[in-house]
Design a protein around this motif. Structure first.
Motif, PDB file in Angstrom:
ATOM      1  N   LEU A  47       1.217  -0.875  -0.027  1.00 53.38           N
ATOM      2  CA  LEU A  47      -0.144   0.066  -0.048  1.00 53.38           C
ATOM      3  C   LEU A  47       1.039   1.068  -0.362  1.00 53.38           C
ATOM      4  O   LEU A  47       1.922   1.705   1.218  1.00 53.38           O
ATOM      5  N   LEU A  49       1.038   5.414  -0.118  1.00 55.61           N
ATOM      6  CA  LEU A  49      -0.229   7.074  -0.300  1.00 55.61           C
ATOM      7  C   LEU A  49       0.703   7.405  -0.638  1.00 55.61           C
ATOM      8  O   LEU A  49       2.023   8.038   0.281  1.00 55.61           O
ATOM      9  N   LEU A  70      -7.264   4.641   6.837  1.00 57.53           N
ATOM     10  CA  LEU A  70      -6.691   3.870   6.502  1.00 57.53           C
ATOM     11  C   LEU A  70      -6.421   3.301   8.034  1.00 57.53           C
ATOM     12  O   LEU A  70      -6.776   2.214   8.318  1.00 57.53           O
ATOM     13  N   ASP A  71      -6.249   3.719   8.971  1.00 57.23           N
ATOM     14  CA  ASP A  71      -6.281   3.738  10.416  1.00 57.23           C
ATOM     15  C   ASP A  71      -7.540   2.861  10.987  1.00 57.23           C
ATOM     16  O   ASP A  71      -7.238   1.611  11.706  1.00 57.23           O
ATOM     17  N   HIS A  73      -9.190   0.690   9.665  1.00 57.89           N
ATOM     18  CA  HIS A  73      -9.073  -0.869   8.982  1.00 57.89           C
ATOM     19  C   HIS A  73      -8.058  -1.614   9.334  1.00 57.89           C
ATOM     20  O   HIS A  73      -7.240  -2.587   9.158  1.00 57.89           O
ATOM     21  N   VAL A  75      -4.304  -0.730   9.034  1.00 58.19           N
ATOM     22  CA  VAL A  75      -3.595  -1.584   7.822  1.00 58.19           C
ATOM     23  C   VAL A  75      -1.599  -0.930   9.087  1.00 58.19           C
ATOM     24  O   VAL A  75      -2.036   0.006   9.669  1.00 58.19           O
ATOM     25  N   MET A  80       2.787  -0.187   4.922  1.00 57.62           N
ATOM     26  CA  MET A  80       2.147   1.053   4.086  1.00 57.62           C
ATOM     27  C   MET A  80       3.680   2.031   4.150  1.00 57.62           C
ATOM     28  O   MET A  80       4.416   2.056   4.627  1.00 57.62           O
ATOM     29  N   THR A  82       4.338   6.316   2.609  1.00 57.55           N
ATOM     30  CA  THR A  82       3.872   6.620   2.152  1.00 57.55           C
ATOM     31  C   THR A  82       5.119   7.683   1.758  1.00 57.55           C
ATOM     32  O   THR A  82       5.943   8.290   2.252  1.00 57.55           O
ATOM     33  N   LEU A 107      -4.030   6.910  -3.546  1.00 55.03           N
ATOM     34  CA  LEU A 107      -4.110   5.571  -2.916  1.00 55.03           C
ATOM     35  C   LEU A 107      -3.482   4.548  -3.639  1.00 55.03           C
ATOM     36  O   LEU A 107      -3.775   4.380  -4.988  1.00 55.03           O
ATOM     37  N   VAL A 120     -11.455   6.986  -2.016  1.00 47.63           N
ATOM     38  CA  VAL A 120     -11.548   5.886  -1.158  1.00 47.63           C
ATOM     39  C   VAL A 120     -12.453   6.170  -0.079  1.00 47.63           C
ATOM     40  O   VAL A 120     -13.125   4.852   0.537  1.00 47.63           O
ATOM     41  N   HIS A 124     -14.633   3.186   1.878  1.00 47.83           N
ATOM     42  CA  HIS A 124     -14.954   2.914   2.564  1.00 47.83           C
ATOM     43  C   HIS A 124     -15.767   2.792   3.195  1.00 47.83           C
ATOM     44  O   HIS A 124     -16.344   1.893   3.755  1.00 47.83           O
ATOM     45  N   LEU A 133      -8.387  -3.967   1.030  1.00 48.08           N
ATOM     46  CA  LEU A 133      -7.500  -4.765   0.914  1.00 48.08           C
ATOM     47  C   LEU A 133      -7.460  -6.501   1.693  1.00 48.08           C
ATOM     48  O   LEU A 133      -6.025  -6.845   2.269  1.00 48.08           O
TER      49      LEU A 133
END
Length: 153
Positions: A47, A49, A70-71, A73, A75, A80, A82, A107, A120, A124, A133
């Motif tokens: 992943l 970002l 993302l938090d 979920h 991840v 990840m 970034t 993303l 996104v 979600h 994911l």
């Protein structure tokens, strides 16, 4: 330094020539070296970002929203990566040309462009993001359900 000269000369030629698809024009403006570096970044983690700021200090509301989702979920940080586009102006403009998407954050999951903040958030809300994911082995079924339960309490 050469970018404005190349851009204006190409755009002048583009006006005189038959209309080319936008993607052809954008690909010509992004150097192959920059395209290669961005592709390596996109492929470096399950992943990826591209955002304004960092996960601990987002510098725009849209980047903050994607990080929060993302938090939610769950991840894991090790899956990840970034990139702060505010630290590199070439990356900031290059990622837009690379993805043919005009806004940041952007993303990527398993090397594929997913979208920006609105997409996104929509994914979600519909459950598609959690599905993606899980299918991409970024989160497990249990982690995803536990993270969503914890966020809703």
């Amino acid at each position: 330094m050469f970018r404005p000269a190349v851009r204006s000369s190409f755009l002048t030629q583009a006006r005189l020539a038959p209309a080319a698809p936008t993607s052809v024009i954008l690909r010509r403006l992004l150097s192959s070296d920059t395209r290669s570096q961005i592709q390596k970044a996109v492929d470096a983690s399950p992943l990826v970002l591209f955002m304004k700021g960092t996960p601990s200090r987002p510098e725009c509301g849209f980047s903050r929203a994607v990080i929060q989702v993302l938090d939610l979920h769950g991840v894991p940080p090790d899956k990840m990566k970034t990139y702060n586009v505010l630290e590199d102006s070439e990356l900031r403009s290059g990622i837009k040309e690379f993805s043919e998407w005009p806004t940041i954050p952007q993303l990527y999951v398993n090397g594929e462009f997913v979208g920006g903040c609105d997409i996104v958030l929509g994914m979600h809300q519909s459950g598609e993001l959690e599905e993606l994911l899980q299918k991409s082995n970024i989160i497990s079924l249990e982690e995803g359900e536990a993270a969503v339960r914890a966020a809703s309490t």
